[in-house]
Design an enzyme around this catalytic site. Structure first.
Site, PDB file in Angstrom:
ATOM      1  N   GLY A 165     -82.892  37.384   7.199  1.00  0.00           N
ATOM      2  CA  GLY A 165     -84.066  37.153   6.343  1.00  0.00           C
ATOM      3  C   GLY A 165     -83.738  37.437   4.897  1.00  0.00           C
ATOM      4  O   GLY A 165     -82.665  37.975   4.573  1.00  0.00           O
ATOM      5  N   LEU A 166     -84.671  37.074   4.053  1.00  0.00           N
ATOM      6  CA  LEU A 166     -84.495  37.256   2.611  1.00  0.00           C
ATOM      7  C   LEU A 166     -84.349  38.735   2.249  1.00  0.00           C
ATOM      8  O   LEU A 166     -84.790  39.611   3.001  1.00  0.00           O
ATOM      9  CB  LEU A 166     -85.724  36.706   1.871  1.00  0.00           C
ATOM     10  CG  LEU A 166     -85.913  35.178   1.859  1.00  0.00           C
ATOM     11  CD1 LEU A 166     -87.313  34.838   1.352  1.00  0.00           C
ATOM     12  CD2 LEU A 166     -84.838  34.511   0.998  1.00  0.00           C
ATOM     13  N   SER A 167     -83.772  38.951   1.091  1.00  0.00           N
ATOM     14  CA  SER A 167     -83.759  40.312   0.548  1.00  0.00           C
ATOM     15  C   SER A 167     -85.210  40.763   0.371  1.00  0.00           C
ATOM     16  O   SER A 167     -86.050  40.002  -0.121  1.00  0.00           O
ATOM     17  CB  SER A 167     -83.039  40.285  -0.815  1.00  0.00           C
ATOM     18  OG  SER A 167     -83.097  41.553  -1.401  1.00  0.00           O
ATOM     19  N   GLY A 170     -87.638  43.125   4.866  1.00  0.00           N
ATOM     20  CA  GLY A 170     -87.852  44.260   5.779  1.00  0.00           C
ATOM     21  C   GLY A 170     -86.794  44.385   6.863  1.00  0.00           C
ATOM     22  O   GLY A 170     -86.995  45.106   7.855  1.00  0.00           O
ATOM     23  N   LYS A 171     -85.653  43.758   6.687  1.00  0.00           N
ATOM     24  CA  LYS A 171     -84.591  43.802   7.710  1.00  0.00           C
ATOM     25  C   LYS A 171     -84.135  45.237   7.990  1.00  0.00           C
ATOM     26  O   LYS A 171     -84.096  45.677   9.131  1.00  0.00           O
ATOM     27  CB  LYS A 171     -83.351  42.989   7.253  1.00  0.00           C
ATOM     28  CG  LYS A 171     -83.603  41.528   6.967  1.00  0.00           C
ATOM     29  CD  LYS A 171     -82.337  40.803   6.560  1.00  0.00           C
ATOM     30  CE  LYS A 171     -81.707  41.290   5.262  1.00  0.00           C
ATOM     31  NZ  LYS A 171     -82.521  41.116   4.055  1.00  0.00           N
ATOM     32  N   SER A 172     -83.767  45.934   6.912  1.00  0.00           N
ATOM     33  CA  SER A 172     -83.232  47.293   7.099  1.00  0.00           C
ATOM     34  C   SER A 172     -84.299  48.215   7.681  1.00  0.00           C
ATOM     35  O   SER A 172     -83.992  49.058   8.539  1.00  0.00           O
ATOM     36  CB  SER A 172     -82.759  47.869   5.756  1.00  0.00           C
ATOM     37  OG  SER A 172     -81.861  46.982   5.149  1.00  0.00           O
ATOM     38  N   SER A 239     -77.519  36.899   5.888  1.00  0.00           N
ATOM     39  CA  SER A 239     -76.887  35.792   6.642  1.00  0.00           C
ATOM     40  C   SER A 239     -77.658  34.487   6.438  1.00  0.00           C
ATOM     41  O   SER A 239     -78.283  33.978   7.366  1.00  0.00           O
ATOM     42  CB  SER A 239     -76.751  36.144   8.128  1.00  0.00           C
ATOM     43  OG  SER A 239     -77.889  36.773   8.649  1.00  0.00           O
TER      44      SER A 239
HETATM   45  N1  PPS Z   1     -76.494  37.287  -4.941  1.00  0.00           N
HETATM   46  C1  PPS Z   1     -77.082  38.039  -4.018  1.00  0.00           C
HETATM   47  N2  PPS Z   1     -77.818  37.445  -3.051  1.00  0.00           N
HETATM   48  C2  PPS Z   1     -78.403  38.204  -2.114  1.00  0.00           C
HETATM   49  N3  PPS Z   1     -78.317  39.558  -2.064  1.00  0.00           N
HETATM   50  C3  PPS Z   1     -77.594  40.178  -3.007  1.00  0.00           C
HETATM   51  C4  PPS Z   1     -76.965  39.440  -4.021  1.00  0.00           C
HETATM   52  N4  PPS Z   1     -76.318  40.320  -4.824  1.00  0.00           N
HETATM   53  C5  PPS Z   1     -76.535  41.542  -4.343  1.00  0.00           C
HETATM   54  N5  PPS Z   1     -77.312  41.469  -3.245  1.00  0.00           N
HETATM   55  C6  PPS Z   1     -77.651  42.649  -2.428  1.00  0.00           C
HETATM   56  O1  PPS Z   1     -76.827  42.563  -1.296  1.00  0.00           O
HETATM   57  C7  PPS Z   1     -77.572  42.659  -0.096  1.00  0.00           C
HETATM   58  C8  PPS Z   1     -77.237  41.509   0.843  1.00  0.00           C
HETATM   59  O2  PPS Z   1     -76.026  41.701   1.437  1.00  0.00           O
HETATM   60  P1  PPS Z   1     -75.709  40.914   2.762  1.00  0.00           P
HETATM   61  O3  PPS Z   1     -74.360  41.352   3.177  1.00  0.00           O
HETATM   62  O4  PPS Z   1     -76.818  41.122   3.715  1.00  0.00           O
HETATM   63  O5  PPS Z   1     -75.701  39.390   2.286  1.00  0.00           O
HETATM   64  S1  PPS Z   1     -75.110  38.111   3.010  1.00  0.00           S
HETATM   65  O6  PPS Z   1     -75.494  38.174   4.426  1.00  0.00           O
HETATM   66  O7  PPS Z   1     -73.653  38.130   2.860  1.00  0.00           O
HETATM   67  O8  PPS Z   1     -75.689  36.967   2.334  1.00  0.00           O
HETATM   68  C9  PPS Z   1     -79.018  42.528  -0.476  1.00  0.00           C
HETATM   69  O9  PPS Z   1     -79.631  43.549   0.284  1.00  0.00           O
HETATM   70  P2  PPS Z   1     -81.046  43.379   1.018  1.00  0.00           P
HETATM   71  O10 PPS Z   1     -82.037  43.406  -0.093  1.00  0.00           O
HETATM   72  O11 PPS Z   1     -81.121  44.584   1.888  1.00  0.00           O
HETATM   73  O12 PPS Z   1     -81.067  42.104   1.788  1.00  0.00           O
HETATM   74  C10 PPS Z   1     -79.073  42.739  -1.965  1.00  0.00           C
HETATM   75  O13 PPS Z   1     -79.483  44.045  -2.228  1.00  0.00           O
HETATM   76  N1  ADP Z   2     -93.533  45.791   7.697  1.00  0.00           N
HETATM   77  C1  ADP Z   2     -93.574  46.130   6.413  1.00  0.00           C
HETATM   78  N2  ADP Z   2     -94.717  46.212   5.783  1.00  0.00           N
HETATM   79  C2  ADP Z   2     -94.767  46.549   4.482  1.00  0.00           C
HETATM   80  N3  ADP Z   2     -93.704  46.839   3.732  1.00  0.00           N
HETATM   81  C3  ADP Z   2     -92.517  46.777   4.326  1.00  0.00           C
HETATM   82  C4  ADP Z   2     -92.382  46.413   5.700  1.00  0.00           C
HETATM   83  N4  ADP Z   2     -91.068  46.426   6.011  1.00  0.00           N
HETATM   84  C5  ADP Z   2     -90.427  46.775   4.877  1.00  0.00           C
HETATM   85  N5  ADP Z   2     -91.286  46.997   3.874  1.00  0.00           N
HETATM   86  C6  ADP Z   2     -90.937  47.364   2.512  1.00  0.00           C
HETATM   87  O1  ADP Z   2     -90.290  46.256   1.923  1.00  0.00           O
HETATM   88  C7  ADP Z   2     -89.219  46.668   1.123  1.00  0.00           C
HETATM   89  C8  ADP Z   2     -87.956  45.982   1.573  1.00  0.00           C
HETATM   90  O2  ADP Z   2     -87.619  46.441   2.839  1.00  0.00           O
HETATM   91  P1  ADP Z   2     -86.119  46.450   3.317  1.00  0.00           P
HETATM   92  O3  ADP Z   2     -86.135  46.924   4.725  1.00  0.00           O
HETATM   93  O4  ADP Z   2     -85.280  47.194   2.364  1.00  0.00           O
HETATM   94  O5  ADP Z   2     -85.789  44.900   3.276  1.00  0.00           O
HETATM   95  P2  ADP Z   2     -84.390  44.160   3.362  1.00  0.00           P
HETATM   96  O6  ADP Z   2     -83.481  45.031   4.131  1.00  0.00           O
HETATM   97  O7  ADP Z   2     -84.706  42.897   4.068  1.00  0.00           O
HETATM   98  O8  ADP Z   2     -83.971  43.947   1.949  1.00  0.00           O
HETATM   99  C9  ADP Z   2     -89.155  48.187   1.218  1.00  0.00           C
HETATM  100  O9  ADP Z   2     -89.798  48.718   0.091  1.00  0.00           O
HETATM  101  C10 ADP Z   2     -89.934  48.486   2.460  1.00  0.00           C
HETATM  102  O10 ADP Z   2     -90.567  49.730   2.397  1.00  0.00           O
END
Ligand code: PPS
Ligand code: ADP
Length: 335
Positions: A165-167, A170-172, A239
């Site tokens: 899913g998108l950054s 809520g994946k982590s 991913s």
């Molecule tokens: N360009 C770009 N695009 C997306 N995300 C970025 C980028 N640069 C840094 N980040 C940070 O890196 C986290 C994503 O890493 P991933 O290993 O999950 O990415 S990927 O699967 O290889 O696309 C991602 O973490 P999450 O927010 O937890 O998803 C971001 O914090």
């Molecule tokens: N089910 C949910 N409802 C509301 N907020 C959420 C939920 N899951 C995650 N969040 C909030 O969304 C933000 C991103 O969550 P995170 O788990 O870090 O996402 P990701 O790993 O996809 O980047 C964090 O601030 C987290 O507290």
């Protein structure tokens, strides 16, 4: 009904199990529907020799013509040192009255089965020196402790739960909630978080498409090892590309790769922006940010969708419970 006699000699007429003491020691009855023209599928075996007691998970006789027609049947035993036995069978001329005789039997490893096609599940001979990618002259080393024994120890089945899913979707958060929920049930999990793995193993990789693909491939391979260890591995990474996720799925036996899509609109993810990265991407300070100027391809056919909208935002704990129910239903929480 096919009846396996000593050393895998099989006749197509019903007969009681025969005691045996020679190679293979089979005195097993295989309830295989005998179909003409060419395939058997799924059977069960009850061997009198403990070496061969266990499940007969796969029987696929791909006959070649003309006769003598030859096929292979694969036996899995409950003994780790026995591993998996493949028997070559030659098939007589007749149809329903045909008799099948074993022409050879080779030991293979259950680990190899678990590890998938590249490691011998489709009939490559594991006793041979092989070449895999750039690795030349390599040979699979079989260990006497197998996945089934590890799973018995842990009372669970190894698998990978792949959260995409998108950054900010809520994946982590859901990965950790799931790990906690399973831990509370006495199940061993390990979270592979994209961000975290990029701090070590994948610190050489950027966010260019090729490096993302490599990031995903490596995490898939690590997940495969965890799964083989009997652990419920939770991989949480953006991913973004379908083909990379599909390549990972292909590493696993059917069912062991459980893909979860965090279906959360970009607007919500960007609104959360916990790391301030969307803001930086919008202002052009980060290039190629997923959802902004790099694509995200949602799954078309995943196992679980965890949806969040502005009006309906389930808690991470509820989402985790949804996944636990899935695992329970599919039998992953028992050996
Ligand atoms: N360009 C770009 N695009 C997306 N995300 C970025 C980028 N640069 C840094 N980040 C940070 O890196 C986290 C994503 O890493 P991933 O290993 O999950 O990415 S990927 O699967 O290889 O696309 C991602 O973490 P999450 O927010 O937890 O998803 C971001 O914090
Ligand atoms: N089910 C949910 N409802 C509301 N907020 C959420 C939920 N899951 C995650 N969040 C909030 O969304 C933000 C991103 O969550 P995170 O788990 O870090 O996402 P990701 O790993 O996809 O980047 C964090 O601030 C987290 O507290």
């Amino acid at each position: 009904m096919l009846v396996a006699t000593s050393c895998g000699g099989i006749s197509t007429t019903p007969a009681p199990p025969q005691p045996s003491s020679d190679t293979g020691g089979l005195s097993s009855r295989a309830s295989v529907p005998f179909r003409t023209p060419s395939t058997y599928s799924m059977a069960s075996l009850q061997g009198s020799n403990p070496l061969f007691q266990g499940s007969f998970l796969e029987a696929d006789l791909g006959y070649s013509t003309p006769s003598p027609r030859i096929g292979f049947v694969r036996l899995f035993t409950s003994r780790s040192d026995a591993g998996c036995v493949s028997m070559g069978l030659s098939v007589g001329n007749g149809e329903r009255s045909s008799s099948l005789a074993a022409i050879h039997a080779v030991n293979e490893t259950r680990t190899a089965y678990i590890n998938g096609k590249a490691d011998g599940v489709h009939g490559e001979n594991l006793d041979q020196i092989s070449t895999v990618g750039n690795s030349t002259n390599i040979k699979w080393h079989q260990c006497s402790v197998g996945k089934l024994e590890r799973q018995e120890l842990l009372q669970q089945k190894g698998c990978v739960i792949w959260i995409t899913g998108l950054s900010g979707s809520g994946k982590s958060t859901v990965a950790c909630a799931l790990s906690r929920a399973l831990h509370a049930r006495g199940k061993l999990t390990y979270v592979l978080d994209g961000d975290n793995v990029r701090h070590g193993l994948n610190s050489d990789l950027s966010f260019k498409a090729k490096d993302r693909a490599e990031n995903i491939r490596r995490i898939g391979e690590v997940g495969k090892l965890f799964s083989d260890a009997g652990v419920i591995c939770i991989a949480s990474l953006i991913s973004p590309y379908r083909k990379d996720r599909a390549a990972c799925r292909a590493l696993f036996p059917e069912g062991d790769f459980i893909e979860i899509f965090m279906d959360v609109p970009l607007q919500i993810c960007e609104g959360r922006d916990p790391k301030g990265l969307y803001k930086l991407a919008r202002s052009g300070k980060i290039k190629g940010f997923t959802g902004v100027d790099d694509p995200y391809e949602p799954p078309l056919n995943c196992e679980i969708v965890l949806k969040q909208t502005e009006d309906d935002c389930t808690t991470p704990c509820n989402m985790a419970e949804q996944v636990v129910s899935y695992l329970e239903e599919k039998g992953y929480l028992h050996a």
